[in-house]
Scaffold this active site. Structure first.
Site, PDB file in Angstrom:
ATOM      1  N   ARG A   1      32.569 -40.483   7.924  1.00 29.98           N
ATOM      2  CA  ARG A   1      32.197 -39.279   7.149  1.00 29.98           C
ATOM      3  C   ARG A   1      31.205 -38.419   7.910  1.00 29.98           C
ATOM      4  NH1 ARG A   1      32.484 -39.731   1.382  1.00 29.98           N
ATOM      5  NH2 ARG A   1      33.435 -41.679   0.756  1.00 29.98           N
TER       6      ARG A   1
ATOM      7  N   ARG B   1       4.725   7.363  -2.598  1.00 27.96           N
ATOM      8  CA  ARG B   1       5.362   8.314  -1.669  1.00 27.96           C
ATOM      9  C   ARG B   1       5.335   9.689  -2.327  1.00 27.96           C
ATOM     10  NH1 ARG B   1       9.158   3.673  -0.827  1.00 27.96           N
ATOM     11  NH2 ARG B   1       9.362   3.327   1.413  1.00 27.96           N
TER      12      ARG B   1
ATOM     13  N   TYR C   1      -2.700  -7.917   1.447  1.00 30.13           N
ATOM     14  CA  TYR C   1      -1.756  -7.726   0.348  1.00 30.13           C
ATOM     15  C   TYR C   1      -0.371  -7.352   0.852  1.00 30.13           C
ATOM     16  CZ  TYR C   1      -2.287  -2.662   1.026  1.00 30.13           C
ATOM     17  OH  TYR C   1      -2.278  -1.410   1.561  1.00 30.13           O
TER      18      TYR C   1
ATOM     19  N   LYS D   1      23.100 -37.311   4.537  1.00 25.95           N
ATOM     20  CA  LYS D   1      23.798 -38.464   3.965  1.00 25.95           C
ATOM     21  C   LYS D   1      23.315 -39.764   4.621  1.00 25.95           C
ATOM     22  CE  LYS D   1      28.076 -37.768   2.885  1.00 25.95           C
ATOM     23  NZ  LYS D   1      29.433 -37.350   3.144  1.00 25.95           N
TER      24      LYS D   1
ATOM     25  N   CYS E   1       3.779  -2.193   3.339  1.00 30.89           N
ATOM     26  CA  CYS E   1       4.476  -1.506   2.245  1.00 30.89           C
ATOM     27  C   CYS E   1       5.935  -1.234   2.577  1.00 30.89           C
ATOM     28  CB  CYS E   1       3.738  -0.237   1.840  1.00 30.89           C
ATOM     29  SG  CYS E   1       3.634   0.968   3.165  1.00 30.89           S
TER      30      CYS E   1
ATOM     31  N   GLU F   1       3.321   2.212  11.731  1.00 27.46           N
ATOM     32  CA  GLU F   1       4.777   2.150  11.645  1.00 27.46           C
ATOM     33  C   GLU F   1       5.456   2.637  12.918  1.00 27.46           C
ATOM     34  OE1 GLU F   1       6.149   4.484   8.300  1.00 27.46           O
ATOM     35  OE2 GLU F   1       4.626   6.003   8.598  1.00 27.46           O
TER      36      GLU F   1
ATOM     37  N   MET G   1      33.191 -30.089   6.249  1.00 29.24           N
ATOM     38  CA  MET G   1      33.522 -30.844   7.460  1.00 29.24           C
ATOM     39  C   MET G   1      34.401 -32.041   7.111  1.00 29.24           C
ATOM     40  SD  MET G   1      30.038 -30.587   9.638  1.00 29.24           S
ATOM     41  CE  MET G   1      29.048 -31.309   8.387  1.00 29.24           C
TER      42      MET G   1
ATOM     43  N   HIS H   1      34.720 -28.501  -6.205  1.00 31.09           N
ATOM     44  CA  HIS H   1      34.345 -27.655  -5.078  1.00 31.09           C
ATOM     45  C   HIS H   1      33.806 -26.303  -5.557  1.00 31.09           C
ATOM     46  CE1 HIS H   1      35.294 -24.608  -1.973  1.00 31.09           C
ATOM     47  NE2 HIS H   1      34.778 -25.527  -1.174  1.00 31.09           N
TER      48      HIS H   1
ATOM     49  N   GLY I   1      32.178 -30.253   1.478  1.00 32.72           N
ATOM     50  CA  GLY I   1      33.600 -30.079   1.764  1.00 32.72           C
ATOM     51  C   GLY I   1      33.906 -29.292   3.023  1.00 32.72           C
TER      52      GLY I   1
ATOM     53  N   SER J   1      -1.700   0.027   6.608  1.00 28.52           N
ATOM     54  CA  SER J   1      -0.591  -0.511   5.845  1.00 28.52           C
ATOM     55  C   SER J   1       0.627  -0.493   6.771  1.00 28.52           C
ATOM     56  CB  SER J   1      -0.334   0.337   4.604  1.00 28.52           C
ATOM     57  OG  SER J   1       0.773  -0.189   3.911  1.00 28.52           O
TER      58      SER J   1
ATOM     59  N   ARG K   1      21.386 -37.644  -2.881  1.00 31.51           N
ATOM     60  CA  ARG K   1      20.565 -36.604  -2.249  1.00 31.51           C
ATOM     61  C   ARG K   1      19.839 -35.857  -3.348  1.00 31.51           C
ATOM     62  NH1 ARG K   1      25.872 -33.023  -1.013  1.00 31.51           N
ATOM     63  NH2 ARG K   1      26.356 -32.908  -3.200  1.00 31.51           N
TER      64      ARG K   1
HETATM   65  C1  PEP Z   1       7.988   2.192   6.146  1.00 39.71           C
HETATM   66  O1  PEP Z   1       8.343   2.878   7.100  1.00 39.71           O
HETATM   67  O2  PEP Z   1       8.007   0.942   6.144  1.00 39.71           O
HETATM   68  C2  PEP Z   1       7.529   2.833   4.909  1.00 39.71           C
HETATM   69  C3  PEP Z   1       7.065   2.113   3.902  1.00 39.71           C
HETATM   70  O3  PEP Z   1       7.693   4.167   4.815  1.00 39.71           O
HETATM   71  P1  PEP Z   1       9.077   4.860   4.453  1.00 39.71           P
HETATM   72  O4  PEP Z   1      10.040   3.809   4.069  1.00 39.71           O
HETATM   73  O5  PEP Z   1       8.788   5.796   3.354  1.00 39.71           O
HETATM   74  O6  PEP Z   1       9.404   5.543   5.733  1.00 39.71           O
HETATM   75 MG    MG Z   2       7.811   4.980   7.102  1.00 42.98          MG
END
Ligand code: PEP
Ligand code: MG
Length: 903
Positions: free
Chosen positions: A96, A580, A874, A27, A854, A767, A107, A456, A105, A786, A340
């Site tokens: 204000r 999977r 990716y 503000k 993934c 992982e 504060m 509101h 609203g 991945s 704003r």
């Molecule tokens: C993960 O562990 O991020 C993964 C993609 O494998 P999952 O979820 O199947 O264990």
């Molecule tokens: Mg996994």
């Protein structure tokens, strides 16, 4: 917060600008910007968020603050030619709150500071209106009593109601000066009894107390809840704006209003807003009295209307965006109280971004910053089927779009209680106030009988992306009896209602929903170029094209069958990042897996694997065909084997009952033994992933053979399969080397058998922390990584991914330990830093290492930006999140050039 000697805590409106939001709040920064644009802003000054931080940390104002305020107040008094609270001609100010991010609203604000028993007469004389002066005074005592002195606001409301009842009038404007004078006396008595002190007569004391109260309002429960919900950091503090008062309640030639430079619901250009004659600003926002459409101002006060239109154009061109505005007209003179960049619905965000590109105000990179993945996800929600038979109850203002169905509840407490037990609820109120916040969060949709687009309920619901219909005046809401009556129909608590936030219609019962046009577009069933194409679809199409043009990250899908793969492809997937294979082992095939697990001899095991092979191969043929020409990463079996066996308790009971009947089932007995043998205390950390492949002979090689043979078959059929084989849960390069060697041997065999020169990439998931920490070694045996950020989050935090979200995450979120579950948005500092270092180490070993993610984070907007930044190739996510990931990948790539703050 340490105080810095030269720190300046107070800025005149002429000193700031719109880029100083951190320091002056939204503000304050925008008031300064408008002042510098030469727009009519009542003079004033802003106390910085830094001063608030000092106050909140030390419990005291910074030492220099009072002197700085005095200096700025002197200058203001000189400019205005009158002194704060001066008996014969008082300067009045508003105090204000105003944080960096809008918290509507949440504060405190106190108006009319400077009025006292003495100066009220001066004001009456100066305004030539005694009633006005006493009304202003009673408002000050009421607001000050409630917000600064902590008096229960209902006591003032009740006294006001009594005064009206005694006079047999219904609106407060029917109370005259004498009534209000009496009311002031009564209000002062309430203050004295409840707060244990007199209402302060010294105007400076009023101001100083109000400033501290605004600082403190940063930490009220409702403000904290709102910040958590909106992911606003808790340590920003609020600025305080001291602004000379202008009055919208000086008669019919005065008034106050709210305006948007375009429709915040549709994005269309035009005159949108609400105006309330003879009223102060809070009356409009609170939705207490019904407003008239802004367009009516043209006939009420043409000069001010024309000037306002001119200012709105100036602001849009200056901010290059939709602005919302609060203004007041004091006896024909227009004053700007706030502006704003306005909140808008998801659909409007897309439309406005493309409209501004067409107007030449912004470029495509900037347009990408004006929308986000969460908004796109919202647009992909289903909406009500207009062919369905419906029972229309009534109609209100379409305040925030969406189709919400739920049981009617009439208070926030019940909304929260019912939603916790799994019910979907619609919160129905006459109007909402900040105390309804948790009920609004719990509800599917919000319905009010009073208030306009800027009430509101409307503002907060839009901010949350919740469906909201407000101002449905035909509804008679009776919160005490927990029911509403609409044209003779009674809806009791618990009855189903359907609320359409896009049309404002409210229906009895449950209306069926249909897919959104945006999904129809992504599905290819609606074309952006068609003559009858929806305007929203056209805007989404253009923005997606910008995103696809600039993004560096590719987007793949997590998909296990041809149907999902085809949808993903339609949604723009550039391959499959995770198939999977365990999902292929369920259903009718579970028995085959059972046979594999129960096999006692090599022959039995080989037979079980032989039976599985053609089935697996067919799965892959279909998948490679659906994704022809695009990479498909197939992950070898990951979960613990017991997941394919019957539940231990159920099976034990079955065996025990059979034994009691002396009816032995040999298979069940063997199964039970196997279940016991495979039972693990911590299956997630047990025999799963690559470990399975290493201890169950032939399992992984069967899968590799199925992949290789399927690829060969597709090549024979002139297809272009691009299979990649992925090994899960690797912790050390040795595991990978063994599996790799076996896999290469199988691939060589298939090559030889088919005479086809197969090229199959072999890589691994990262992982486990150890895999991330030794990524440099692992990259020697992997052509791609991945990141499995689900398991990585589980193991880095030591959080069981199947348990913690339901058991204690709510407490963690409430305590602010994290603002969002680390399973939803990547924990950049912990899990993220392992990802970053593994990327660097992996590439150091193998510069052409392909890198992706993934885990669930692959489709989360904030996480996508992180993966862009650490240099992944990716992200992979579920088919429905692919458009969101594409958009966010584009935004991440464009953000560097524009550096825009998208909130
Ligand atoms: C993960 O562990 O991020 C993964 C993609 O494998 P999952 O979820 O199947 O264990
Ligand atoms: Mg996994």
């Amino acid at each position: 917060m340490s105080e810095n000697k030269d720190q300046k805590f107070v800025y005149d409106f002429t000193e700031g600008n719109k880029d100083l939001k951190d320091l002056l709040g939204g503000k304050g920064a925008n008031l300064a910007e408008m002042t510098n644009l030469g727009l009519p802003v009542p003079p004033g000054f802003t106390i910085t968020t830094e001063a608030c931080k000092v106050y909140l940390e030390s419990g005291d104002e910074p030492a220099e603050l009072r002197d700085e305020v005095s200096a700025h107040l002197d200058a203001l008094e000189q400019k205005m030619g009158k002194k704060l609270g001066q008996a014969d001609n008082p300067l009045l100010v508003s105090v204000r709150s105003g944080a960096k991010f809008s918290m509507p609203g949440m504060m405190d604000t106190v108006l009319n500071i400077g009025l006292s028993d003495e100066s009220v007469a001066g004001l009456a004389q100066q305004a030539g209106d005694e009633r006005f002066a006493w009304d202003s005074y009673r408002r000050l005592i009421q607001m000050f009593g409630k917000t600064v002195l902590g008096v229960d606001g209902e006591l003032f409301e009740d006294a006001l109601e009594e005064a009206k009842a005694a006079k047999k009038v219904t609106v407060d404007t029917d109370l005259d000066a004498a009534d209000l004078k009496k009311l002031v006396k009564q209000f002062k008595k309430i203050v004295k009894t409840e707060a244990g002190r007199d209402f302060p007569q010294d105007p400076r004391e009023q101001m100083d107390l109000a400033i501290c109260s605004v600082f403190e309002s940063w930490n009220t429960d409702r403000a904290k809840l709102y910040r958590r919900q909106e992911r606003i950091p808790g340590d920003l503090g609020t600025a305080v704006n001291i602004c000379s008062m202008v009055f919208g309640n000086l008669g019919p030639d005065s008034g106050t209003g709210v305006a948007f430079t375009r429709d915040p619901a549709s994005g269309h250009q035009g005159v949108y807003g609400d105006y309330l004659q003879n009223a102060q600003g809070e009356d409009v926002v609170a939705g207490i009295r019904n407003t008239v459409p802004l367009a009516d101002l043209e006939s009420i006060d043409k000069k001010s209307y024309d000037q306002l239109m001119q200012i709105m154009e100036t602001l849009e061109n200056h901010y290059k965006d939709l602005c919302d505005i609060e203004f007041t007209i004091e006896r024909g003179q227009l004053w700007m109280l706030q502006t704003r960049v306005g909140k808008r619905t998801a659909g409007a965000a897309f439309r406005i971004a493309t409209q501004l590109v067409d107007q030449g105000l912004i470029d495509e990179a900037e347009a990408l910053q004006r929308v986000n993945g969460a908004q796109l996800a919202q647009l992909m929600f289903p909406r009500f089927d207009d062919r369905a038979k419906t029972e229309l109850l009534g109609r209100g203002i379409a305040a925030s779009p969406g189709a919400a169905v739920g049981k009617a509840v009439f208070d926030s407490y019940t909304a929260v209680k019912w939603s916790r037990s799994g019910e979907k609820v619609i919160l129905i109120r006459r109007e909402t106030n900040p105390d309804d916040l948790d009920g609004m969060i719990a509800a599917e949709g919000i319905l009010t009988s009073r208030g306009g687009k800027t009430s509101h309920a409307a503002v907060v619901a839009r901010g949350m992306g919740k469906t909201c219909v407000c101002g449905a005046e035909e509804l008679e809401v009776d919160t005490k009896r927990r029911r509403m009556t609409v044209n003779g129909t009674v809806i009791e608590e618990g009855d189903l209602v359907s609320v359409d936030g896009s049309t404002g219609k409210v229906y009895k019962g449950e209306v069926p929903v249909v897919p959104s046009p945006v999904v129809e577009y992504f599905e290819g069933r609606m074309h952006a170029g068609a003559d009858d194409a929806d305007e929203l679809v056209q805007a989404v199409h253009r923005i997606m094209a910008y995103a696809d043009r600039v993004r560096r990250l590719r987007v793949r899908a997590n998909a296990d069958n041809a149907e999902d793969a085809l949808r993903a492809r339609r949604f723009g997937a550039q391959g499959i990042g995770l198939c999977r294979t365990e999902h292929m082992f369920l259903g009718e095939r579970r028995e085959m897996v059972e046979k594999l697990i129960l096999a006692d001899t090599d022959d039995e095991r080989e037979e079980a694997l032989r039976a599985l092979l053609p089935q697996q191969k067919q799965d892959f043929v279909e998948l490679f065909e659906a994704m022809d020409g695009l990479p498909v990463t197939v992950r070898l079996l990951d979960p613990p084997l017991h997941e394919f066996l019957p539940d231990i308790t159920e099976l034990s009971v079955r065996v025990a009952l059979a034994e009691a009947r002396k009816d032995h089932n040999e298979n069940d007995l063997r199964l039970l033994q196997a279940v016991h043998r495979l039972h693990e205390q911590n299956p997630m950390l047990g025999l799963r992933g690559v470990r399975l492949g290493l201890v169950i002979p032939g399992l992984f090689t069967m899968q590799v053979r199925a992949i290789a043979e399927a690829a060969a078959q597709r090549i024979e059929a002139k297809g272009d399969p691009r299979a990649e084989i992925m090994i899960p849960l690797v912790g050390t390069v040795q595991e990978l080397e063994i599996v790799r060697e076996e896999a290469e041997q199988v691939i060589a065999e298939v090559r030889q058998q088919t005479g086809i020169d197969l090229k199959l990439a072999l890589g691994t998931m990262i992982e486990l922390p150890r895999a991330a920490l030794t990524a440099g070694q692992i990259a020697e045996a992997a052509e791609f990584f991945s990141f499995g950020t689900n398991d990585l989050t589980q193991t880095v935090w030591g959080f069981s991914r199947d348990d913690v979200e339901a058991s204690f995450f709510t407490a963690y979120l409430e305590k602010g330990i994290f603002g969002v579950s680390p399973f939803e948005t990547i924990d950049k500092d912990g899990v993220g830093s392992l990802v970053r270092s593994a990327v660097e180490a992996g590439r150091a070993t193998r510069p052409d290492l392909k890198l992706g993610v993934c885990g669930e984070h692959g489709g989360d907007p904030e996480s996508v930006h992180f993966f862009h930044e650490v240099g992944l190739d990716y992200v992979s996510c579920s088919p429905f999140r692919i458009p969101v990931a594409r958009l966010e990948a584009g935004r991440a790539a464009a953000v560097r050039t524009t550096g825009s703050d998208s909130r």
